[in-house]
Design a protein around this motif. Structure first.
Motif, short mmCIF file in Angstrom:
data_model
loop_
_atom_site.label_atom_id
_atom_site.label_comp_id
_atom_site.label_asym_id
_atom_site.label_seq_id
_atom_site.Cartn_x
_atom_site.Cartn_y
_atom_site.Cartn_z
N TYR A 1 19.33 11.23 -1.97
CA TYR A 1 18.42 10.45 -1.66
C TYR A 1 17.12 11.55 -1.97
CZ TYR A 1 15.61 9.46 2.80
OH TYR A 1 14.47 9.24 3.21
N LEU A 2 17.08 12.78 -1.79
CA LEU A 2 16.44 13.45 -2.37
C LEU A 2 15.16 14.08 -3.03
CD1 LEU A 2 17.92 16.89 -0.27
CD2 LEU A 2 16.42 15.02 0.76
N ALA A 3 16.78 13.31 -4.77
CA ALA A 3 16.00 13.89 -5.78
C ALA A 3 15.32 12.03 -5.92
CB ALA A 3 17.38 13.07 -6.48
N LEU A 4 15.36 11.32 -5.58
CA LEU A 4 14.51 9.81 -5.45
C LEU A 4 13.99 9.90 -4.88
CD1 LEU A 4 17.41 7.12 -5.29
CD2 LEU A 4 16.11 7.70 -7.80
N ALA B 1 0.73 -0.69 -0.18
CA ALA B 1 0.12 -0.08 -0.04
C ALA B 1 0.75 1.24 -0.03
CB ALA B 1 -0.89 -0.02 1.09
N GLU B 2 0.40 2.08 -0.33
CA GLU B 2 0.79 3.75 -0.96
C GLU B 2 1.25 3.92 0.75
OE1 GLU B 2 2.90 4.77 -2.64
OE2 GLU B 2 2.68 3.53 -3.92
N THR B 3 0.78 3.95 0.94
CA THR B 3 0.73 4.41 2.64
C THR B 3 2.17 4.07 3.72
OG1 THR B 3 -1.30 2.88 4.07
CG2 THR B 3 -1.57 4.53 3.77
N SER B 4 2.89 3.03 2.95
CA SER B 4 4.13 2.11 3.57
C SER B 4 5.16 3.57 3.41
CB SER B 4 4.25 0.58 3.46
OG SER B 4 2.68 0.14 2.06
N TYR B 5 4.88 3.98 1.89
CA TYR B 5 5.64 5.09 1.83
C TYR B 5 5.72 6.35 2.73
CZ TYR B 5 7.08 0.43 -0.74
OH TYR B 5 7.33 -0.48 -1.32
N GLU B 6 4.32 7.12 2.87
CA GLU B 6 4.37 7.80 3.37
C GLU B 6 5.41 9.12 4.29
OE1 GLU B 6 0.78 9.12 2.69
OE2 GLU B 6 1.33 10.69 4.17
N ALA B 7 6.15 8.13 5.21
CA ALA B 7 7.19 8.23 5.83
C ALA B 7 8.32 8.74 4.72
CB ALA B 7 8.32 7.47 6.86
N LEU B 8 8.20 9.05 3.42
CA LEU B 8 9.33 8.75 2.12
C LEU B 8 8.67 10.41 1.35
CD1 LEU B 8 10.96 5.51 0.92
CD2 LEU B 8 12.12 6.83 2.33
N LYS B 9 8.14 10.86 1.85
CA LYS B 9 7.11 12.16 1.21
C LYS B 9 8.58 13.54 1.46
CE LYS B 9 3.39 10.41 -0.06
NZ LYS B 9 1.20 11.54 0.10
N LEU B 10 8.67 14.30 0.49
CA LEU B 10 9.62 15.00 0.77
C LEU B 10 9.25 16.45 1.93
CD1 LEU B 10 12.22 16.30 -0.61
CD2 LEU B 10 11.03 17.69 -2.17
N ASP B 11 7.48 16.38 1.59
CA ASP B 11 7.16 17.71 2.40
C ASP B 11 7.78 16.98 4.22
OD1 ASP B 11 6.70 19.27 0.64
OD2 ASP B 11 4.55 19.10 0.64
N HIS B 12 7.68 15.54 5.00
CA HIS B 12 7.76 15.12 5.14
C HIS B 12 8.96 15.13 6.26
CE1 HIS B 12 3.59 12.73 4.78
NE2 HIS B 12 3.55 14.07 4.34
N GLN B 13 10.29 15.55 5.48
CA GLN B 13 11.14 15.54 5.60
C GLN B 13 11.80 16.85 6.47
OE1 GLN B 13 13.27 12.63 5.16
NE2 GLN B 13 10.91 11.40 4.50
#
Lengths: 158, 158
Positions: free
Chosen positions: B44-47, A2-14
């Motif tokens: 990593y950011l680009a990815l 599910a897409e939600t597993s990658y939620e933490a990988l969104k740029l805006d969350h960084q």
DNA sequence: GCTTAATATATCGTATACGATATAATCGTA
DNA sequence: TACGATTATATCGTATACGATATATTAAGC
């Protein structure tokens, strides 16, 4: 899956990206003020330390303040030396130590740079409240951060 | 003449230095987690952007998100291409546009990177309150900052 | 006093950043 | 539809960052 597993990988969350981009944006803002002085932003920071110390500092002492090591500082200091703002000489007591001191031109540059902080602040266009809040948040962050060898900024966790 | 005239030039008074050093310290923290994946922090950011977009992006679109231009992105993307994580091809509609898309290896890397954010947060060792406060302060700062083209991060002042 | 460990810089290689400029493709318009 | 302006990348030159390693000097131990 599910897409939600990658939620933490969104740029805006960084948090890191916010830091990274804000730092670069502010550094770029310095360019028009430092360029006429013939120095770069990291060189400006090194000069801030030397101006404040009022005495020759070793590469290591400069590095402690700037959180940089000789692999970065040595080339930069050589450029500042070529530009005539600092002198480098080996310590008489310990030949391993490279002492960095300001030349007359280096001291004179301080006067030219005296207004840079307020010019920059003006160029930022950020309200006092927001700027003060950010300084506080950064200090708290650096204080808590592991291996955040922020010198004496460490603080016990409540 | 008086030392007080140079008060603003002290390193500890510089908001910019706090940003600059905090950003570098956090970036260094990523190293042990990204090194095994074979990528650097900017890569990593680009990815992150490509994983989130789910479709090929032009160099310009990537640059808008990362606040980087082609002079930085082109060499980095070429390295990601050599590493096998992305493909670069010219757009059929507009030959000027270079479209960057993920390869299978690039998508697979997403799974390997899935835990990086929480590993990093753990490594930071910063409390939720402090981290949240910093995010808020950075957003407010970027929102107010002049020429802070922080994309859609701008926010009305309450 | 001699050898080894520790320390302080320096060097090297790689990867960004970024201002300035070059190149190629598209657009606008007379 | 030529052609100058605009746009999207790419290239170039310079200056950091930083991990890894090398060098030189001092310190320590026997």
């Amino acid at each position: 899956m599910a897409e939600t597993s990658y939620e933490a990988l969104k740029l805006d969350h960084q948090l890191c990206f916010r830091l990274y981009s804000a730092a670069r944006r502010v550094t770029r803002l310095y360019h028009p003020f430092l360029d006429p002085l013939g120095i770069t932003y990291p060189q400006y920071l090194a000069l801030l330390v030397l101006w404040e110390a009022q005495e020759p500092l070793s590469v290591g002492e400069l590095g402690q303040r700037l959180e940089l090591e000789s692999n970065t500082l040595t080339p930069m200091l050589k450029k500042l030396e070529v530009a005539g703002f600092v002198e480098r000489r080996r310590s008489a007591q310990d030949e391993r130590v490279q002492l960095v001191s300001l030349t007359d031109a280096g001291w004179a540059l301080r006067e030219s740079a005296a207004h840079v902080p307020e010019c920059l602040y003006e160029a930022l266009g950020v309200s006092d409240e927001v700027a003060i809040a950010l300084v506080g948040a950064l200090d708290a962050f650096s204080g808590e951060m592991r291996s955040g060898n922020a010198g004496d900024a460490r603080q016990e966790r409540a």
